[in-house]
Scaffold this active site. Structure first.
Site, PDB file in Angstrom:
ATOM      1  CG  LEU A 204      -0.419   5.824  -7.205  1.00  0.00           C
ATOM      2  CD1 LEU A 204      -1.199   6.609  -8.261  1.00  0.00           C
ATOM      3  CD2 LEU A 204       0.315   4.667  -7.870  1.00  0.00           C
TER       4      LEU A 204
ATOM      5  CB  ALA B   2      -0.908  -0.003   1.222  1.00  0.00           C
ATOM      6  CB  VAL B   3       3.486   2.291  -2.418  1.00  0.00           C
ATOM      7  CG1 VAL B   3       4.328   3.527  -2.719  1.00  0.00           C
ATOM      8  CG2 VAL B   3       4.381   1.106  -2.083  1.00  0.00           C
TER       9      VAL B   3
ATOM     10  CB  CYS C 192      -6.362   6.067  -9.836  1.00  0.00           C
ATOM     11  SG  CYS C 192      -4.637   5.818 -10.232  1.00  0.00           S
TER      12      CYS C 192
ATOM     13  N   GLY D 270       3.106 -11.645 -11.126  1.00  0.00           N
ATOM     14  CA  GLY D 270       3.703 -12.829 -10.543  1.00  0.00           C
ATOM     15  C   GLY D 270       4.759 -13.519 -11.365  1.00  0.00           C
TER      16      GLY D 270
HETATM   17  C1  LIG Z   1       5.339  -1.844  -4.554  1.00  0.00           C
HETATM   18  C2  LIG Z   1       4.477  -1.817  -5.777  1.00  0.00           C
HETATM   19  C3  LIG Z   1       4.174  -0.608  -6.388  1.00  0.00           C
HETATM   20  C4  LIG Z   1       3.376  -0.556  -7.535  1.00  0.00           C
HETATM   21  N1  LIG Z   1       3.107   0.636  -8.120  1.00  0.00           N
HETATM   22  C5  LIG Z   1       2.366   0.681  -9.253  1.00  0.00           C
HETATM   23  C6  LIG Z   1       2.143   1.914  -9.932  1.00  0.00           C
HETATM   24  O1  LIG Z   1       2.628   2.975  -9.522  1.00  0.00           O
HETATM   25  N2  LIG Z   1       1.383   1.896 -11.051  1.00  0.00           N
HETATM   26  C7  LIG Z   1       0.838   0.740 -11.563  1.00  0.00           C
HETATM   27  O2  LIG Z   1       0.172   0.775 -12.584  1.00  0.00           O
HETATM   28  N3  LIG Z   1       1.064  -0.440 -10.946  1.00  0.00           N
HETATM   29  C8  LIG Z   1       1.816  -0.494  -9.811  1.00  0.00           C
HETATM   30  N4  LIG Z   1       2.058  -1.712  -9.218  1.00  0.00           N
HETATM   31  C9  LIG Z   1       1.510  -2.937  -9.809  1.00  0.00           C
HETATM   32  C10 LIG Z   1       2.552  -3.643 -10.681  1.00  0.00           C
HETATM   33  O3  LIG Z   1       2.918  -2.850 -11.771  1.00  0.00           O
HETATM   34  C11 LIG Z   1       2.045  -4.992 -11.191  1.00  0.00           C
HETATM   35  O4  LIG Z   1       0.930  -4.760 -12.015  1.00  0.00           O
HETATM   36  C12 LIG Z   1       1.645  -5.963 -10.109  1.00  0.00           C
HETATM   37  O5  LIG Z   1       2.468  -5.837  -8.974  1.00  0.00           O
HETATM   38  C13 LIG Z   1       1.665  -7.414 -10.555  1.00  0.00           C
HETATM   39  O6  LIG Z   1       2.945  -7.795 -11.015  1.00  0.00           O
HETATM   40  P1  LIG Z   1       4.073  -8.514 -10.101  1.00  0.00           P
HETATM   41  O7  LIG Z   1       3.422  -9.673  -9.426  1.00  0.00           O
HETATM   42  O8  LIG Z   1       5.145  -8.906 -11.068  1.00  0.00           O
HETATM   43  O9  LIG Z   1       4.534  -7.496  -9.117  1.00  0.00           O
HETATM   44  C14 LIG Z   1       2.860  -1.759  -8.069  1.00  0.00           C
HETATM   45  C15 LIG Z   1       3.174  -2.980  -7.462  1.00  0.00           C
HETATM   46  C16 LIG Z   1       3.968  -3.033  -6.338  1.00  0.00           C
HETATM   47  C17 LIG Z   1       4.293  -4.356  -5.722  1.00  0.00           C
END
Ligand SMILES: Cc1cc2nc3c(=O)[nH]c(=O)nc-3n(C[C@H](O)[C@H](O)[C@H](O)COP(=O)(O)O)c2cc1C
Ligand SMILES: Cc1cc2nc3c(=O)[nH]c(=O)nc-3n(C[C@H](O)[C@H](O)[C@H](O)COP(=O)(O)OP(=O)(O)OC[C@H]3O[C@@H](n4cnc5c(N)ncnc54)[C@H](O)[C@@H]3O)c2cc1C
Ligand code: FES
Lengths: 283, 325
Positions: B74, B71-72, B131, B248
């Site tokens: 943005l 839960a960053v 969003c 993932g």
């Molecule tokens: C720490 C963190 C920050 C993220 N920030 C964004 C973001 O700013 N914009 C966005 O579209 N997705 C964001 N995501 C989602 C990722 O781009 C991605 O869609 C999602 O984590 C699934 O992929 P993964 O399992 O490879 O992490 C974020 C994910 C994580 C874990």
């Protein structure tokens, strides 16, 4: 850099576990205050985040070893505690910003609580190389949780110990004993590592004495390399503005008086980009 | 023979299909300490907002079985600082950059697009639709085909025609195909999926939610099957639309699943937290897999798992003479 290190030795130090790992690339680049992140659980683990651990000791043996000291908290550190000599360990490091060292041979008090003491020994070595006087103030909940008392006594001008249950040294916390240690040693600077609450109290004392304090903080980390933005704390910058900065990349070492300890775990209303600005509802 | 790993996002060619996932590579500089960013198919930025954002309180992350919650909120520098410091740094180095944007209103997304329209170094624009919409009781744009379409149509009308607009979709919606179709009808050149499904963890010692924000986005291997499902469904319905599969991906085999489901590019997020070199490793593993399965071009594998049941399995070239190295 990423290194597949081999565990050289494992030992128990009172309540703590210590692992010495052959990791030449990391040992070579190490400066006091750096940390490493360790992959836990083996190849097909369900634990996908690394664990951050500070480096306690670096030795030139076998091309370079690092020693990690840790307490078992959850499944990741429990797995680490089961490692044996010749097991391999996946490390990334050295990470973070190390402790800045004074140019002049000043008097320094090194304050450590629980395993936070571990990182102070390489700091002490570096300070003493520069002709600084070093005094230790180490504490923990009980005698078996005070790390490094013996070694501190061998190295330092004076060593003061505290325990909350009174089983060793003075009863109380390190910050309770700090005013008299600063006064007795005429300290010019404080270096501290321990839980956030301890660092808050230590910083308050240093401010009281009007001497600089460098603290190494601990915040929950998912990546350790500055890309995930999960490890932020409110820190006041040179321009007086508060920013949510990454403990892993901008820290873990900060000037204590710059860290808004009271506000850790919140977004202070006056922090840059705090809710109230234009895009507060996004994401 | 080496596999031809080139891929196309609309008309934009990427040297290989592996990109970072939005929000998982900070400003790019952090990963550049580990490897040359030119080796990425593209780097996706964090979602840029109009104003600087401090994000959510900590704790912002909790580890969960084969995944993590974040839960960053943005956290980021805002568009001015991004255009001043972050984008030029990437552009000067010629790093292919997918700029992600996030906003709370259609007007805000549009303004972001306007600011980026003339900025050098934008390879593609990704619109983060996960969003909350301020003007609709905080309902997430991605949950509502019409709201998502409104954002995409506006952004598409503002961006230069030669910069593809990518709509990033959320998985926790009633009908992802309907949202995908609405975005494509509104002008999206490509789709990216999935953003994080919403999850929650409770700390059984503190007897409270683990995250300060209570709920957070789930990522990591735990969400791969959801990503594969979403890519599969959308590719089946919209076979001509380029898809970036995200969610993932930890290995080349994971990326291969998304490609077989219909993705022509693959985003890597959480894996980077574990392994800063993950993108390079995954690319190498994917290339090896394609090669051992007898593919000469990545493009031949895109969506291949959709071939009708009973059709002959693809004939592998492994035992034919021309494939011997
Ligand atoms: C720490 C963190 C920050 C993220 N920030 C964004 C973001 O700013 N914009 C966005 O579209 N997705 C964001 N995501 C989602 C990722 O781009 C991605 O869609 C999602 O984590 C699934 O992929 P993964 O399992 O490879 O992490 C974020 C994910 C994580 C874990
Ligand atoms: C810079 C830094 C240096 C550290 N040095 C040491 C050290 O030298 N010795 C030591 O014993 N511990 C140290 N810690 C704390 C150590 O990282 C945690 O105890 C450990 O991550 C807990 O993992 P776990 O699997 O046992 O617990 P779990 O609670 O299961 O961990 C779950 C997740 O939360 C994260 N996490 C939980 N607690 C912490 C925490 N306090 N700090 C950071 N991440 C956390 C873990 O990385 C993991 O992703 C340090 C932390 C930081 C940030
Ligand atoms: S732990 Fe990821 S940014 Fe600090």
């Amino acid at each position: 850099m990423q290194v597949t290190g081999t565990v050289l030795t494992t030992r128990r130090v009172d309540a703590y576990h210590a692992l010495t790992v052959v990791a030449p690339g990391i040992a070579e680049r190490y400066r006091p205050g750096h940390f490493v992140s360790v992959a836990v659980g083996g190849a097909h683990t369900s634990m996908i985040t690394r664990r951050a651990l500070t480096v306690h000791d670096v030795k030139p043996d076998y091309g370079g070893t690092v020693e990690l000291v840790f307490t078992v908290r959850g499944p990741g550190t429990a797995w680490l505690a089961e490692r044996r000599a010749r097991d391999t360990l996946d490390l990334v490091g050295p990470l973070g910003r190390p402790f800045p060292l004074p140019r002049d041979p000043v008097h320094c008090v090194l304050v450590g609580a629980e395993y936070g003491s571990a990182v102070l020994f390489p700091v002490a070595d570096a300070l003493m190389e520069r002709g600084c006087r070093v005094d230790f103030l180490l504490g923990g909940a009980s005698a078996d949780r005070v790390f490094g008392a013996m070694r501190a006594r061998r190295m330092a001008e004076t060593t003061t110990l505290t325990t909350e249950d009174g089983s060793l040294g003075l009863r109380g916390k390190v910050a309770d004993a700090l005013p008299s240690v600063i006064a007795d040693t005429r300290a010019d600077a404080v270096y501290a590592c321990g839980p956030m609450e301890t660092l808050r109290a230590v910083t308050a004392v240093a401010i009281e004495f009007d001497i600089p304090v460098q603290v190494a903080v601990e915040e929950s980390m998912a990546c350790g390399i500055g890309v995930c933005m999960t490890c932020v704390i409110p820190v006041i910058g040179d321009d007086g503005a508060t920013r949510m900065v990454r403990a892993c990349a901008e820290g873990p070492v900060f000037r204590g008086e710059r860290v808004r300890f009271e506000d850790v775990g919140t977004i202070p209303f006056d922090a840059l980009g705090a809710p109230g600005g234009g895009a507060r509802h996004a994401g | 023979m080496a596999v031809d790993m080139r891929t196309f996002l609309a008309h934009v060619e990427l040297a290989n299909p592996i990109t970072t996932a939005a929000g998982c590579a900070a400003s790019g500089r952090e990963l550049a300490q580990f490897f040359d960013l030119h080796r990425l198919g593209a780097l996706a930025t964090r979602s840029i907002t109009m104003a600087p954002r401090a994000g959510r309180p900590t704790p912002r992350m909790a580890e969960t079985p084969s995944g993590m919650l974040n839960a960053v909120g943005l956290q980021g520098p805002g568009i001015d600082a991004f255009l001043e410091r972050e984008l030029p740094w990437l552009a000067q180095r010629g790093i292919r950059t997918i700029v992600s944007i996030g906003g709370g209103t259609v007007a805000e997304y549009s303004e972001l697009a306007r600011r980026l329209a003339d900025a050098p170094g934008v390879t593609a624009l990704e619109v983060n639709l996960s969003c909350p919409n301020i003007e609709d009781r905080g309902r997430v744009f991605a949950r509502e085909g019409s709201a998502a379409a409104e954002v995409i149509a506006s952004v598409r009308s503002i961006m230069r025609y030669d910069v593809p607009v990518v709509a990033k979709l959320a998985p926790d919606v009633a009908d992802i195909v309907a949202v995908a179709r609405a975005c494509v009808d509104a002008g999206a050149d490509a789709l990216s999926m999935i953003n994080n499904p919403l999850g929650m963890a409770i700390d059984t010692e503190a007897l409270r939610p683990s995250l300060a924000a209570v709920t957070g986005g789930l990522s990591g291997p735990a969400v791969l099957p959801i990503a594969v499902r979403c890519v599969w469904q959308v590719h089946a319905a919209l076979p001509g639309v380029p898809l970036i599969g995200v969610g993932g991906v930890m290995t080349g085999a994971d990326a291969f699943q998304l490609i077989l489901a219909g993705a022509c590019a693959v985003g890597v997020g959480t894996a980077l937290f574990h392994d800063p070199y993950a993108c390079l490793r995954i690319e190498r593993e994917l290339e090896d897999l394609l090669q051992t399965r007898g593919f000469q071009r990545l493009a031949d594998a895109v969506g291949l798992a959709h071939r009708p049941p009973g059709s002959a399995p693809r004939h592998l070239l492994v035992d034919s003479e021309e494939s011997s190295p």
